[in-house]
Write an enzyme that holds these catalytic residues in place. Structure first.
Site, PDB file in Angstrom:
ATOM      1  N   SER A   1     -40.071 -23.912 -53.488  1.00  0.00           N
ATOM      2  CA  SER A   1     -39.071 -23.104 -54.201  1.00  0.00           C
ATOM      3  C   SER A   1     -38.874 -23.640 -55.607  1.00  0.00           C
ATOM      4  CB  SER A   1     -37.750 -23.187 -53.430  1.00  0.00           C
ATOM      5  OG  SER A   1     -36.694 -22.700 -54.219  1.00  0.00           O
TER       6      SER A   1
ATOM      7  N   TYR B   1     -30.788 -28.104 -48.659  1.00  0.00           N
ATOM      8  CA  TYR B   1     -31.923 -27.164 -48.598  1.00  0.00           C
ATOM      9  C   TYR B   1     -32.983 -27.565 -49.618  1.00  0.00           C
ATOM     10  CZ  TYR B   1     -34.709 -23.089 -49.824  1.00  0.00           C
ATOM     11  OH  TYR B   1     -35.768 -22.262 -50.138  1.00  0.00           O
TER      12      TYR B   1
ATOM     13  N   LYS C   1     -37.166 -29.192 -49.488  1.00  0.00           N
ATOM     14  CA  LYS C   1     -38.378 -28.726 -50.193  1.00  0.00           C
ATOM     15  C   LYS C   1     -39.010 -29.879 -50.986  1.00  0.00           C
ATOM     16  CE  LYS C   1     -38.122 -24.432 -48.821  1.00  0.00           C
ATOM     17  NZ  LYS C   1     -38.988 -23.987 -47.728  1.00  0.00           N
TER      18      LYS C   1
HETATM   19  P1  NAD Z   1     -36.521 -15.821 -43.639  1.00  0.00           P
HETATM   20  O1  NAD Z   1     -35.355 -16.529 -43.053  1.00  0.00           O
HETATM   21  O2  NAD Z   1     -36.464 -14.347 -43.750  1.00  0.00           O
HETATM   22  O3  NAD Z   1     -37.845 -16.195 -42.825  1.00  0.00           O
HETATM   23  C1  NAD Z   1     -38.026 -17.461 -42.214  1.00  0.00           C
HETATM   24  C2  NAD Z   1     -38.498 -17.208 -40.797  1.00  0.00           C
HETATM   25  O4  NAD Z   1     -38.720 -18.473 -40.165  1.00  0.00           O
HETATM   26  C3  NAD Z   1     -37.474 -16.460 -39.945  1.00  0.00           C
HETATM   27  O5  NAD Z   1     -38.113 -15.391 -39.262  1.00  0.00           O
HETATM   28  C4  NAD Z   1     -36.956 -17.519 -38.969  1.00  0.00           C
HETATM   29  O6  NAD Z   1     -36.596 -16.949 -37.737  1.00  0.00           O
HETATM   30  C5  NAD Z   1     -38.152 -18.440 -38.865  1.00  0.00           C
HETATM   31  N1  NAD Z   1     -37.865 -19.836 -38.504  1.00  0.00           N
HETATM   32  C6  NAD Z   1     -36.986 -20.698 -39.085  1.00  0.00           C
HETATM   33  N2  NAD Z   1     -37.078 -21.899 -38.510  1.00  0.00           N
HETATM   34  C7  NAD Z   1     -38.030 -21.808 -37.542  1.00  0.00           C
HETATM   35  C8  NAD Z   1     -38.590 -22.727 -36.611  1.00  0.00           C
HETATM   36  N3  NAD Z   1     -38.170 -23.998 -36.546  1.00  0.00           N
HETATM   37  N4  NAD Z   1     -39.557 -22.280 -35.782  1.00  0.00           N
HETATM   38  C9  NAD Z   1     -39.986 -20.996 -35.830  1.00  0.00           C
HETATM   39  N5  NAD Z   1     -39.511 -20.092 -36.689  1.00  0.00           N
HETATM   40  C10 NAD Z   1     -38.543 -20.500 -37.546  1.00  0.00           C
HETATM   41  O7  NAD Z   1     -36.813 -16.496 -45.066  1.00  0.00           O
HETATM   42  P2  NAD Z   1     -37.745 -16.005 -46.242  1.00  0.00           P
HETATM   43  O8  NAD Z   1     -36.891 -15.516 -47.334  1.00  0.00           O
HETATM   44  O9  NAD Z   1     -38.829 -15.157 -45.724  1.00  0.00           O
HETATM   45  O10 NAD Z   1     -38.315 -17.419 -46.701  1.00  0.00           O
HETATM   46  C11 NAD Z   1     -39.522 -17.937 -46.179  1.00  0.00           C
HETATM   47  C12 NAD Z   1     -39.740 -19.336 -46.746  1.00  0.00           C
HETATM   48  O11 NAD Z   1     -39.746 -19.264 -48.162  1.00  0.00           O
HETATM   49  C13 NAD Z   1     -38.642 -20.320 -46.361  1.00  0.00           C
HETATM   50  O12 NAD Z   1     -39.247 -21.582 -46.130  1.00  0.00           O
HETATM   51  C14 NAD Z   1     -37.783 -20.375 -47.608  1.00  0.00           C
HETATM   52  O13 NAD Z   1     -37.121 -21.596 -47.743  1.00  0.00           O
HETATM   53  C15 NAD Z   1     -38.815 -20.182 -48.705  1.00  0.00           C
HETATM   54  N6  NAD Z   1     -38.238 -19.619 -49.934  1.00  0.00           N
HETATM   55  C16 NAD Z   1     -37.556 -18.426 -49.892  1.00  0.00           C
HETATM   56  C17 NAD Z   1     -37.009 -17.913 -51.063  1.00  0.00           C
HETATM   57  C18 NAD Z   1     -36.253 -16.617 -51.051  1.00  0.00           C
HETATM   58  O14 NAD Z   1     -35.641 -16.285 -52.061  1.00  0.00           O
HETATM   59  N7  NAD Z   1     -36.281 -15.836 -49.992  1.00  0.00           N
HETATM   60  C19 NAD Z   1     -37.143 -18.618 -52.272  1.00  0.00           C
HETATM   61  C20 NAD Z   1     -37.851 -19.820 -52.278  1.00  0.00           C
HETATM   62  C21 NAD Z   1     -38.402 -20.311 -51.099  1.00  0.00           C
HETATM   63  C1  UD1 Z   2     -30.358 -18.984 -54.785  1.00  0.00           C
HETATM   64  C2  UD1 Z   2     -30.385 -20.458 -54.509  1.00  0.00           C
HETATM   65  C3  UD1 Z   2     -31.830 -20.926 -54.545  1.00  0.00           C
HETATM   66  C4  UD1 Z   2     -32.672 -20.130 -53.553  1.00  0.00           C
HETATM   67  C5  UD1 Z   2     -32.529 -18.641 -53.859  1.00  0.00           C
HETATM   68  C6  UD1 Z   2     -33.244 -17.769 -52.859  1.00  0.00           C
HETATM   69  C7  UD1 Z   2     -28.221 -21.291 -55.287  1.00  0.00           C
HETATM   70  C8  UD1 Z   2     -27.534 -22.108 -56.324  1.00  0.00           C
HETATM   71  N1  UD1 Z   2     -29.554 -21.153 -55.477  1.00  0.00           N
HETATM   72  O1  UD1 Z   2     -30.928 -18.799 -56.064  1.00  0.00           O
HETATM   73  O2  UD1 Z   2     -31.923 -22.301 -54.252  1.00  0.00           O
HETATM   74  O3  UD1 Z   2     -34.034 -20.518 -53.643  1.00  0.00           O
HETATM   75  O4  UD1 Z   2     -31.136 -18.285 -53.844  1.00  0.00           O
HETATM   76  O5  UD1 Z   2     -32.665 -17.869 -51.589  1.00  0.00           O
HETATM   77  O6  UD1 Z   2     -27.633 -20.806 -54.337  1.00  0.00           O
HETATM   78  N2  UD1 Z   2     -24.991 -13.498 -58.325  1.00  0.00           N
HETATM   79  C9  UD1 Z   2     -23.838 -12.806 -58.631  1.00  0.00           C
HETATM   80  N3  UD1 Z   2     -23.124 -12.257 -57.597  1.00  0.00           N
HETATM   81  C10 UD1 Z   2     -23.514 -12.349 -56.291  1.00  0.00           C
HETATM   82  C11 UD1 Z   2     -24.707 -13.058 -55.993  1.00  0.00           C
HETATM   83  C12 UD1 Z   2     -25.409 -13.618 -57.039  1.00  0.00           C
HETATM   84  O7  UD1 Z   2     -23.461 -12.686 -59.786  1.00  0.00           O
HETATM   85  O8  UD1 Z   2     -22.808 -11.848 -55.406  1.00  0.00           O
HETATM   86  C13 UD1 Z   2     -25.771 -14.086 -59.424  1.00  0.00           C
HETATM   87  C14 UD1 Z   2     -25.905 -15.583 -59.337  1.00  0.00           C
HETATM   88  O9  UD1 Z   2     -24.876 -16.215 -60.025  1.00  0.00           O
HETATM   89  C15 UD1 Z   2     -27.270 -15.802 -60.010  1.00  0.00           C
HETATM   90  C16 UD1 Z   2     -28.038 -14.516 -59.723  1.00  0.00           C
HETATM   91  O10 UD1 Z   2     -27.075 -13.557 -59.346  1.00  0.00           O
HETATM   92  O11 UD1 Z   2     -27.101 -15.919 -61.383  1.00  0.00           O
HETATM   93  C17 UD1 Z   2     -29.050 -14.670 -58.609  1.00  0.00           C
HETATM   94  O12 UD1 Z   2     -28.394 -15.226 -57.472  1.00  0.00           O
HETATM   95  P1  UD1 Z   2     -29.149 -15.430 -56.079  1.00  0.00           P
HETATM   96  O13 UD1 Z   2     -29.793 -14.173 -55.684  1.00  0.00           O
HETATM   97  O14 UD1 Z   2     -28.190 -16.053 -55.137  1.00  0.00           O
HETATM   98  O15 UD1 Z   2     -30.328 -16.429 -56.440  1.00  0.00           O
HETATM   99  P2  UD1 Z   2     -30.263 -17.889 -57.125  1.00  0.00           P
HETATM  100  O16 UD1 Z   2     -28.893 -18.344 -57.361  1.00  0.00           O
HETATM  101  O17 UD1 Z   2     -31.168 -17.871 -58.291  1.00  0.00           O
END
Ligand code: NAD
Ligand code: UD1
Length: 335
Positions: free
Chosen positions: A124, A148, A152
């Site tokens: 991330s 969290y 990572k």
């Molecule tokens: P998500 O929660 O939708 O998907 C994660 C999946 O993993 C889920 O289906 C959950 O049930 C499964 N899971 C969790 N722990 C498990 C375990 N121990 N065994 C088996 N299954 C398990 O999340 P996502 O948004 O698809 O994110 C996927 C990955 O990307 C995560 O590692 C997350 O940290 C990373 N990531 C996500 C974002 C984002 O904005 N969504 C940003 C940066 C990194």
């Molecule tokens: C957040 C996490 C980041 C994670 C990512 C995806 C924090 C500080 N960071 O990122 O680690 O990888 O989510 O899961 O939580 N915002 C509003 N109103 C809302 C929600 C969000 O104004 O109700 C704004 C936030 O202030 C930010 C932007 O929208 O500026 C994006 O927010 P968000 O979608 O939560 O992502 P990040 O904060 O970038």
């Protein structure tokens, strides 16, 4: 090629399974469905015309994971499984460290036992911590501000150490920026339980009348309109980045990090305005105070991914807004 996709029923994993199946890969999903629905594999099959094999399991459960490797000839793993809510990780840190670290260690041990030596890991942009300045480049020092984020940072280090000791292992660390949007079919998308923490799912629910209004967290940041800038990328572009990473792992060893982002910062108000305009729906909002831990600007320098992975995000903010809206409307119509 057969790819094990841990967390393949989740938001990013499910979109990646579609891309893999459409490219002809064999796909095995390992997911405990803690944060995803049981019907996701059916939806993946409906879109791609091919059905992934599914194991319902906890990736940290060694004997069960061992069975998956024994029953299948797995060429590479994409490791999405993990807990991902920043706020929750501060309340229940042990759960986050246990789940995210244990699942990765168990996975690596099982891969080692079966001679599987290619891994793509979901990292991330959060690993850039609070001190670096955007645009972020991969060689900047990493740190975190919450459990969290530390999982990572720690997993990236574990993978670097493992690669240093195992010269034929390939670990591609993908540092995602802000994935939003949904599959254009409306069948897959970001559907968090409870009230969403992230901006796009919150905006979509306000637009759908499920929540009364959006609170914009601060308009006094040193940015062009005072609201925070983020590097939003379409989840389907992100999913395609995993195919590029797998291809890269075919011909490279060692641990290497890549930013997956567009390189553009978009403000909260710009995103809300784009959503209203492209979908023709109002998104009522009010300006509120800053959210603790938010940074003014977070965006990638994606040059390394362009050059080494030959990957570039192609979809626009309008595409992201349109597809997120289509997904929530489809969900509502399904009841
Ligand atoms: P998500 O929660 O939708 O998907 C994660 C999946 O993993 C889920 O289906 C959950 O049930 C499964 N899971 C969790 N722990 C498990 C375990 N121990 N065994 C088996 N299954 C398990 O999340 P996502 O948004 O698809 O994110 C996927 C990955 O990307 C995560 O590692 C997350 O940290 C990373 N990531 C996500 C974002 C984002 O904005 N969504 C940003 C940066 C990194
Ligand atoms: C957040 C996490 C980041 C994670 C990512 C995806 C924090 C500080 N960071 O990122 O680690 O990888 O989510 O899961 O939580 N915002 C509003 N109103 C809302 C929600 C969000 O104004 O109700 C704004 C936030 O202030 C930010 C932007 O929208 O500026 C994006 O927010 P968000 O979608 O939560 O992502 P990040 O904060 O970038």
């Amino acid at each position: 090629m057969t790819i094990l996709v841990t967390g393949g029923a989740g938001y990013i994993g499910s979109h990646t399974c579609v891309e893999l199946l459409q490219k002809g890969y064999e796909v095995i999903i390992a997911d405990n469905f803690f944060n995803s629905s049981q019907d996701v594999p059916d939806r993946i099959a409906k879109i791609s015309g091919r059905r992934p094999k599914v194991y319902e399991l906890d990736v940290a459960d060694g004997p069960t994971l061992e069975r998956v490797f024994a029953e299948n000839s797995i060429d590479a793993v994409i490791h999405f499984a993990g807990l991902k809510a920043v706020g929750e990780s501060c309340q229940i840190p042990l759960r986050y460290y246990r789940n995210n670290l244990d699942s990765t260690l168990t996975l690596l041990e099982t891969m080692e036992a079966h001679g599987c030596n290619k891994l793509v890991f979901s990292s991330s942009a959060t690993v850039y911590g609070p001190k670096n300045e955007s645009p972020y480049t991969e060689d900047m020092p990493t740190s975190a501000t919450n459990p969290y984020g530390w999982t990572k940072v720690m997993i990236e280090q574990i993978l670097r150490d493992y690669c240093a000791a195992n010269k034929d292992f390939s670990a591609v660390l993908l540092r995602y920026f802000n994935p939003i949007g949904a599959h254009e079919s409306g069948l897959l998308g970001d559907d968090p339980n409870g009230i969403p923490n992230n901006l796009m799912p919150y905006v979509a629910r306000v637009a759908a009348g499920q929540l009364p209004k959006l609170t914009v967290f601060g308009d006094d940041y040193p940015t062009r309109d005072g609201t925070c800038l983020r590097d939003y990328l379409h989840v389907v572009d992100l999913a395609k980045g995993h195919i590029s990473a797998l291809e890269y792992a075919e011909s490279h060893t060692g641990a290497e990090a890549f930013n997956l982002g567009t390189g553009d910062g978009v403000s909260v108000l710009e995103l809300v305005n784009a959503f209203q305009k492209v979908n023709g729906v109002p998104v009522p909002y009010a300006i509120g105070g800053r959210r603790e831990g938010d940074l003014a600007e977070v965006y990638a320098d994606p040059t390394r991914a362009h050059e080494a992975l030959r990957w570039t995000a192609e979809k626009t903010v309008d595409d992201m807004c349109r597809d997120a809206w289509h997904f929530i409307c489809t969900r509502q119509a399904e009841g």
